[in-house]
Design a protein around this motif. Structure first.
Motif, PDB file in Angstrom:
ATOM      1  N   MET A   1       4.472 -28.949 -34.619  1.00 31.11           N
ATOM      2  CA  MET A   1       3.505 -28.268 -34.147  1.00 31.11           C
ATOM      3  C   MET A   1       2.645 -27.672 -35.220  1.00 31.11           C
ATOM      4  SD  MET A   1       3.671 -25.290 -31.364  1.00 31.11           S
ATOM      5  CE  MET A   1       2.071 -24.800 -30.347  1.00 31.11           C
ATOM      6  N   GLN A   2       3.345 -27.777 -36.442  1.00 37.05           N
ATOM      7  CA  GLN A   2       2.557 -27.246 -37.537  1.00 37.05           C
ATOM      8  C   GLN A   2       1.068 -27.429 -37.789  1.00 37.05           C
ATOM      9  OE1 GLN A   2       5.098 -27.381 -41.045  1.00 37.05           O
ATOM     10  NE2 GLN A   2       3.673 -26.144 -42.641  1.00 37.05           N
ATOM     11  N   LEU A   3       0.749 -28.714 -37.757  1.00 36.37           N
ATOM     12  CA  LEU A   3      -0.745 -28.850 -37.646  1.00 36.37           C
ATOM     13  C   LEU A   3      -1.546 -28.352 -36.985  1.00 36.37           C
ATOM     14  CD1 LEU A   3      -0.599 -33.062 -38.237  1.00 36.37           C
ATOM     15  CD2 LEU A   3      -1.337 -31.303 -39.882  1.00 36.37           C
ATOM     16  N   LEU A   4      -1.016 -28.222 -35.627  1.00 31.99           N
ATOM     17  CA  LEU A   4      -1.733 -27.729 -34.705  1.00 31.99           C
ATOM     18  C   LEU A   4      -2.102 -26.162 -34.955  1.00 31.99           C
ATOM     19  CD1 LEU A   4      -3.567 -27.679 -32.125  1.00 31.99           C
ATOM     20  CD2 LEU A   4      -1.440 -27.565 -30.806  1.00 31.99           C
TER      21      LEU A   4
ATOM     22  N   GLY B   1      11.505 -26.531 -38.658  1.00 30.92           N
ATOM     23  CA  GLY B   1      12.385 -26.986 -37.453  1.00 30.92           C
ATOM     24  C   GLY B   1      12.426 -26.072 -36.286  1.00 30.92           C
ATOM     25  N   SER B   2      12.435 -26.656 -35.285  1.00 34.22           N
ATOM     26  CA  SER B   2      12.495 -26.009 -33.941  1.00 34.22           C
ATOM     27  C   SER B   2      14.049 -24.776 -33.943  1.00 34.22           C
ATOM     28  CB  SER B   2      12.677 -26.909 -32.731  1.00 34.22           C
ATOM     29  OG  SER B   2      11.537 -27.517 -32.844  1.00 34.22           O
ATOM     30  N   GLY B   3      15.068 -25.340 -34.459  1.00 36.52           N
ATOM     31  CA  GLY B   3      16.244 -24.571 -34.490  1.00 36.52           C
ATOM     32  C   GLY B   3      15.924 -22.937 -35.221  1.00 36.52           C
TER      33      GLY B   3
ATOM     34  N   ALA C   1      15.767 -13.276 -33.682  1.00 44.32           N
ATOM     35  CA  ALA C   1      16.349 -12.071 -34.595  1.00 44.32           C
ATOM     36  C   ALA C   1      15.082 -11.042 -34.779  1.00 44.32           C
ATOM     37  CB  ALA C   1      16.601 -12.714 -35.921  1.00 44.32           C
ATOM     38  N   GLY C   2      13.894 -11.131 -34.321  1.00 42.27           N
ATOM     39  CA  GLY C   2      12.779 -10.436 -34.624  1.00 42.27           C
ATOM     40  C   GLY C   2      12.122 -10.446 -35.972  1.00 42.27           C
ATOM     41  N   ALA C   3      12.557 -11.508 -36.795  1.00 38.84           N
ATOM     42  CA  ALA C   3      12.142 -11.672 -38.071  1.00 38.84           C
ATOM     43  C   ALA C   3      10.495 -12.352 -38.124  1.00 38.84           C
ATOM     44  CB  ALA C   3      12.887 -12.635 -38.696  1.00 38.84           C
ATOM     45  N   VAL C   4      10.161 -12.910 -37.103  1.00 42.50           N
ATOM     46  CA  VAL C   4       8.784 -13.353 -36.909  1.00 42.50           C
ATOM     47  C   VAL C   4       8.259 -12.973 -35.410  1.00 42.50           C
ATOM     48  CG1 VAL C   4       9.175 -15.116 -38.546  1.00 42.50           C
ATOM     49  CG2 VAL C   4       9.441 -15.687 -35.987  1.00 42.50           C
ATOM     50  N   GLN C   5       6.976 -13.134 -35.308  1.00 40.65           N
ATOM     51  CA  GLN C   5       6.341 -12.683 -34.168  1.00 40.65           C
ATOM     52  C   GLN C   5       6.353 -13.885 -33.160  1.00 40.65           C
ATOM     53  OE1 GLN C   5       4.835 -11.734 -37.198  1.00 40.65           O
ATOM     54  NE2 GLN C   5       5.664  -9.849 -36.465  1.00 40.65           N
ATOM     55  N   ILE C   6       6.201 -15.302 -33.603  1.00 44.90           N
ATOM     56  CA  ILE C   6       6.199 -16.596 -32.769  1.00 44.90           C
ATOM     57  C   ILE C   6       7.119 -17.360 -33.446  1.00 44.90           C
ATOM     58  CG2 ILE C   6       4.835 -18.573 -31.960  1.00 44.90           C
ATOM     59  CD1 ILE C   6       2.379 -16.658 -31.975  1.00 44.90           C
ATOM     60  N   GLY C   7       8.129 -18.205 -32.678  1.00 47.18           N
ATOM     61  CA  GLY C   7       8.764 -19.265 -32.848  1.00 47.18           C
ATOM     62  C   GLY C   7       8.271 -20.315 -32.302  1.00 47.18           C
ATOM     63  N   THR C   8       7.858 -21.698 -33.097  1.00 48.16           N
ATOM     64  CA  THR C   8       7.664 -22.655 -32.396  1.00 48.16           C
ATOM     65  C   THR C   8       8.515 -23.736 -32.156  1.00 48.16           C
ATOM     66  OG1 THR C   8       6.745 -23.764 -34.647  1.00 48.16           O
ATOM     67  CG2 THR C   8       5.166 -22.421 -32.855  1.00 48.16           C
ATOM     68  N   SER C   9       8.526 -24.300 -31.019  1.00 47.25           N
ATOM     69  CA  SER C   9      10.060 -25.268 -30.978  1.00 47.25           C
ATOM     70  C   SER C   9       9.332 -26.431 -30.098  1.00 47.25           C
ATOM     71  CB  SER C   9      11.110 -24.766 -29.725  1.00 47.25           C
ATOM     72  OG  SER C   9      11.854 -25.333 -29.591  1.00 47.25           O
ATOM     73  N   ASP C  10      10.108 -27.840 -30.319  1.00 51.78           N
ATOM     74  CA  ASP C  10       9.720 -28.969 -29.445  1.00 51.78           C
ATOM     75  C   ASP C  10      10.642 -29.122 -28.153  1.00 51.78           C
ATOM     76  OD1 ASP C  10       8.114 -29.181 -31.479  1.00 51.78           O
ATOM     77  OD2 ASP C  10       9.626 -30.873 -32.547  1.00 51.78           O
ATOM     78  N   VAL C  11      11.719 -28.163 -28.171  1.00 53.34           N
ATOM     79  CA  VAL C  11      12.793 -28.010 -27.105  1.00 53.34           C
ATOM     80  C   VAL C  11      12.835 -26.564 -26.351  1.00 53.34           C
ATOM     81  CG1 VAL C  11      14.154 -29.860 -28.287  1.00 53.34           C
ATOM     82  CG2 VAL C  11      14.423 -27.438 -28.803  1.00 53.34           C
ATOM     83  N   PHE C  12      13.317 -26.702 -25.134  1.00 49.82           N
ATOM     84  CA  PHE C  12      13.584 -25.451 -24.553  1.00 49.82           C
ATOM     85  C   PHE C  12      14.545 -24.705 -25.238  1.00 49.82           C
ATOM     86  CE2 PHE C  12      11.532 -28.422 -21.346  1.00 49.82           C
ATOM     87  CZ  PHE C  12      10.671 -27.399 -20.443  1.00 49.82           C
ATOM     88  N   ALA C  13      14.226 -23.401 -25.355  1.00 47.64           N
ATOM     89  CA  ALA C  13      15.196 -22.281 -25.818  1.00 47.64           C
ATOM     90  C   ALA C  13      16.550 -22.598 -25.111  1.00 47.64           C
ATOM     91  CB  ALA C  13      14.760 -21.133 -25.940  1.00 47.64           C
TER      92      ALA C  13
ATOM     93  N   TYR D   1       7.281 -30.739 -25.031  1.00 47.20           N
ATOM     94  CA  TYR D   1       6.315 -29.505 -25.012  1.00 47.20           C
ATOM     95  C   TYR D   1       6.262 -29.031 -26.481  1.00 47.20           C
ATOM     96  CZ  TYR D   1       6.183 -29.883 -20.006  1.00 47.20           C
ATOM     97  OH  TYR D   1       5.967 -30.324 -18.445  1.00 47.20           O
ATOM     98  N   GLU D   2       5.204 -28.389 -26.752  1.00 46.56           N
ATOM     99  CA  GLU D   2       5.094 -27.656 -28.007  1.00 46.56           C
ATOM    100  C   GLU D   2       5.128 -26.429 -27.448  1.00 46.56           C
ATOM    101  OE1 GLU D   2       5.715 -28.770 -30.762  1.00 46.56           O
ATOM    102  OE2 GLU D   2       5.005 -30.617 -31.000  1.00 46.56           O
ATOM    103  N   HIS D   3       6.124 -25.534 -27.680  1.00 48.62           N
ATOM    104  CA  HIS D   3       6.341 -24.291 -27.234  1.00 48.62           C
ATOM    105  C   HIS D   3       6.130 -23.271 -28.218  1.00 48.62           C
ATOM    106  CE1 HIS D   3       9.118 -25.720 -23.761  1.00 48.62           C
ATOM    107  NE2 HIS D   3       9.276 -26.424 -24.584  1.00 48.62           N
ATOM    108  N   MET D   4       5.595 -22.088 -27.822  1.00 49.07           N
ATOM    109  CA  MET D   4       5.426 -20.853 -28.644  1.00 49.07           C
ATOM    110  C   MET D   4       6.346 -19.938 -28.100  1.00 49.07           C
ATOM    111  SD  MET D   4       1.653 -20.183 -30.147  1.00 49.07           S
ATOM    112  CE  MET D   4       1.092 -21.066 -31.691  1.00 49.07           C
TER     113      MET D   4
END
Length: 304
Positions: free
Chosen positions: A54-57, A80-82, A90-102, A248-251
């Protein structure tokens, strides 16, 4: 506002206009401006970490967003998604992107996260052009990545050993590939790489190699995309799940996002990104899907 009041008190108390040089006043104002700017930038900063697919997008959308939101500060990183899921949890970032369901990831409490499905991305197996193979069955592809097929000659190609390049553990692309193709079988021990770009470079230059990429990265004339069971890897085939290798590309956000983060997510789901940017880069708009998939890989036709 508080800083302004403190400065006002300081100026009145010391009678700066009469007793101090203009230089000191200018210095005080400069310090005030720097402090205010730092506070403003910190408040509007959005850090996005996770899926390299998802990095490109995210990078391009972030760049476009800044053009119309000059006060925004958007930083996009892979890992990576993990990593994306653990960092946002952990609250270290505002958005975590992932290709998989949390909820499929160990150590992640999905109930504490909010899921925004931004787009869909296809995954395609690729080989070095010299191997002489353009199509495999799903069973053969699984046998390649579990070490049961070891030479391209076994698939009608060149008499050349197969070299498997896998994605690193924690990669959402790898997780999707293994869930759909290997279906619980153990992958062969092989070289692992943590990004789509590195994988593409290796397959381009190394005879006998095989791996897999997200669609937006699989645009190099020196690599050969593989069809699976004679089905071509196209976005059109993804919309109906005819091509099953997609995710899916999740945020994800930790709970309710702040105002700035929510505004950017709304932008990602808006017409400009979904209708223009998503297809331009090679992704598929979430609005074009005719099927939906849950965290257990169960596919349902939309509207039923």
């Amino acid at each position: 506002m508080i800083i302004f009041e403190l400065c006002k008190i300081y100026i009145l108390k010391e009678n700066v206009m009469k007793k101090h040089s203009i230089g000191k006043i200018i210095l005080l104002l400069m310090l005030l401006l720097v402090t205010m700017t730092a506070c403003a930038n910190n408040g509007s900063k959005i850090t996005i970490v996770g899926s390299s697919a998802m990095q490109l997008l995210a990078e391009q959308a972030g760049n476009d967003y800044r053009l119309s939101h000059s006060d925004s500060n958007i930083v996009v990183q892979g890992g990576g998604s993990g990593t994306g899921l653990s960092q946002v949890q952990a609250g270290a970032v505002q958005i975590g992107t992932s290709d998989v369901f949390a909820e499929t990831q160990k150590g992640i409490n999905a109930s504490k996260l909010r899921d925004y499905k931004i787009a869909v991305v296809g995954i395609v197996p690729i080989v070095n052009k010299g191997v002489g193979v353009k199509n495999v069955s799903a069973k053969q592809l699984a046998q390649i990545f579990t070490g049961k097929i070891t030479n391209w000659r076994q698939l009608g190609g060149k008499d050349e050993a197969i070299t498997v390049i896998n994605r690193s553990k924690g990669s959402g692309t790898r997780s999707t590939f293994e869930d759909i193709i290997l279906r619980g079988q153990k992958p062969i021990k092989s070289q692992e790489q943590d990004s789509n770009g590195t994988v593409k470079k290796i397959v381009n230059t190394t005879p006998g190699t095989v791996s897999y990429l997200s669609f937006p990265y699989a645009n190099d004339a020196h690599i050969q995309k593989l069809s699976i069971d004679h089905i071509k890897p196209t976005n059109k085939n993804i919309t109906t799940n005819k091509w099953q290798l997609w995710s899916y590309e999740h945020m994800y956000t930790k709970g309710k996002p702040n105002k700035q983060t929510k505004a950017f997510i709304d932008y990602m789901l808006g017409k400009k990104v979904q209708k223009e940017l998503v297809p331009k880069i090679g992704y598929l708009s979430i609005n074009d899907m005719k099927v939906t998939r849950n965290s257990k890989n169960q596919v349902t036709q939309i509207g039923k």
